[in-house]
Motif scaffolding. Structure first.
Motif, PDB file in Angstrom:
ATOM      1  N   LYS A 226       2.884   5.840  -3.130  1.00 17.96           N
ATOM      2  CA  LYS A 226       4.174   6.653  -3.952  1.00 17.96           C
ATOM      3  C   LYS A 226       4.454   6.749  -5.051  1.00 17.96           C
ATOM      4  CE  LYS A 226       9.551   6.818  -3.196  1.00 17.96           C
ATOM      5  NZ  LYS A 226       9.948   6.051  -2.272  1.00 17.96           N
ATOM      6  N   TYR A 227       3.764   5.193  -5.871  1.00 12.61           N
ATOM      7  CA  TYR A 227       4.108   4.808  -7.243  1.00 12.61           C
ATOM      8  C   TYR A 227       3.321   5.153  -7.970  1.00 12.61           C
ATOM      9  CZ  TYR A 227       8.736   3.573  -6.183  1.00 12.61           C
ATOM     10  OH  TYR A 227       9.671   4.118  -4.909  1.00 12.61           O
ATOM     11  N   GLY A 228       1.988   5.111  -7.529  1.00 16.61           N
ATOM     12  CA  GLY A 228       0.495   4.805  -8.121  1.00 16.61           C
ATOM     13  C   GLY A 228      -0.317   6.609  -8.489  1.00 16.61           C
TER      14      GLY A 228
ATOM     15  N   TYR B 163      -3.972   2.259 -13.151  1.00 18.93           N
ATOM     16  CA  TYR B 163      -3.635   1.005 -12.718  1.00 18.93           C
ATOM     17  C   TYR B 163      -2.314  -0.006 -11.766  1.00 18.93           C
ATOM     18  CZ  TYR B 163      -8.380   0.908 -12.066  1.00 18.93           C
ATOM     19  OH  TYR B 163      -9.889   0.710 -12.318  1.00 18.93           O
ATOM     20  N   LEU B 164      -1.687   0.259 -11.533  1.00 21.68           N
ATOM     21  CA  LEU B 164      -0.557  -0.221 -10.783  1.00 21.68           C
ATOM     22  C   LEU B 164      -0.254  -2.303 -11.158  1.00 21.68           C
ATOM     23  CD1 LEU B 164       1.176   1.945  -8.006  1.00 21.68           C
ATOM     24  CD2 LEU B 164       1.862   1.748  -9.914  1.00 21.68           C
TER      25      LEU B 164
ATOM     26  N   MET C 153       0.779  -0.718  -0.084  1.00 20.06           N
ATOM     27  CA  MET C 153      -0.129  -0.007  -0.497  1.00 20.06           C
ATOM     28  C   MET C 153       0.889   1.412  -0.249  1.00 20.06           C
ATOM     29  SD  MET C 153      -3.394  -0.210  -0.162  1.00 20.06           S
ATOM     30  CE  MET C 153      -4.604   0.862   0.697  1.00 20.06           C
ATOM     31  N   ILE C 154       2.164   0.987   0.786  1.00 18.76           N
ATOM     32  CA  ILE C 154       2.933   2.594   0.685  1.00 18.76           C
ATOM     33  C   ILE C 154       3.427   2.772  -0.674  1.00 18.76           C
ATOM     34  CG2 ILE C 154       4.934   3.410   0.967  1.00 18.76           C
ATOM     35  CD1 ILE C 154       4.307   1.478   4.151  1.00 18.76           C
ATOM     36  N   TYR C 155       3.653   1.479  -1.314  1.00 20.07           N
ATOM     37  CA  TYR C 155       4.304   1.141  -2.864  1.00 20.07           C
ATOM     38  C   TYR C 155       3.234   1.919  -3.925  1.00 20.07           C
ATOM     39  CZ  TYR C 155       6.382  -0.346  -6.824  1.00 20.07           C
ATOM     40  OH  TYR C 155       6.581  -0.283  -8.715  1.00 20.07           O
TER      41      TYR C 155
ATOM     42  N   ARG D 240      -5.266   0.245  -7.641  1.00 23.87           N
ATOM     43  CA  ARG D 240      -5.275   1.835  -7.584  1.00 23.87           C
ATOM     44  C   ARG D 240      -5.337   1.697  -6.013  1.00 23.87           C
ATOM     45  NH1 ARG D 240      -8.479   4.930 -12.247  1.00 23.87           N
ATOM     46  NH2 ARG D 240     -10.471   4.399 -11.203  1.00 23.87           N
ATOM     47  N   LEU D 241      -5.123   3.413  -5.970  1.00 25.38           N
ATOM     48  CA  LEU D 241      -6.003   3.338  -4.063  1.00 25.38           C
ATOM     49  C   LEU D 241      -7.296   3.442  -4.643  1.00 25.38           C
ATOM     50  CD1 LEU D 241      -3.077   5.805  -2.891  1.00 25.38           C
ATOM     51  CD2 LEU D 241      -3.947   3.099  -1.796  1.00 25.38           C
TER      52      LEU D 241
END
Length: 142
Positions: free
Chosen positions: A18-20, A25-26, A13-15, A66-67
């Motif tokens: 940070k990157y999303g 979507y990641l 979730m931190i990743y 994604r969040l």
């Protein structure tokens, strides 16, 4: 204290925070690879986070996660609750079923104090704060 699944989910979730971004979507494969986690294990845990509304997922060639809301609105405790539950904060640290305020074990009151501090730490820390700390302390690896 936290299960491996929970720790890995927090890292993921931190990743994602940070990157999303909220418009794309990641790939779960990429997240798993970058964090050196099992894709299948991570997928299973991320689906739990989708189910509780912390993540959104999309299937297909450009799919991923994604969040579901801004990182400033997602507390670490939300992730813990989805993966491990919060029973840990209400139970005896030594595992006694009969331990309570009225019938305390030998470390009941000391644990209650620490338990409340730990709960407040997870409740009071958002994903955006976690990402800020990673930027602040460049030697921290997610």
């Amino acid at each position: 204290m936290l299960s491996v699944a929970c720790k890995d989910s927090i890292r993921a979730m931190i990743y994602i925070a940070k990157y999303g971004d909220r418009n794309s979507y990641l790939s779960i494969h990429k997240i798993a690879e970058d964090l050196d986690l099992s894709f299948y294990f991570l997928s299973k845990n991320l689906q739990k986070l989708v189910k509780v509304g912390l993540l959104e997922s999309y299937r297909g060639p450009n799919g991923g996660v994604r969040l579901a809301k801004p990182p400033s609105e997602i507390k670490l405790l939300d992730i813990i609750d989805a993966i491990d539950g919060t029973d840990f904060f209400n139970k005896c640290i030594l595992g006694f079923d009969t331990c309570s305020d009225e019938n305390p074990c030998v470390i009941h009151h000391k644990w209650a104090e620490k338990r409340n501090e730990i709960y407040e730490m997870f409740f009071g820390t958002t994903l955006s704060e976690a990402v800020e700390d990673i930027h602040k302390f460049s030697n921290i690896k997610i």
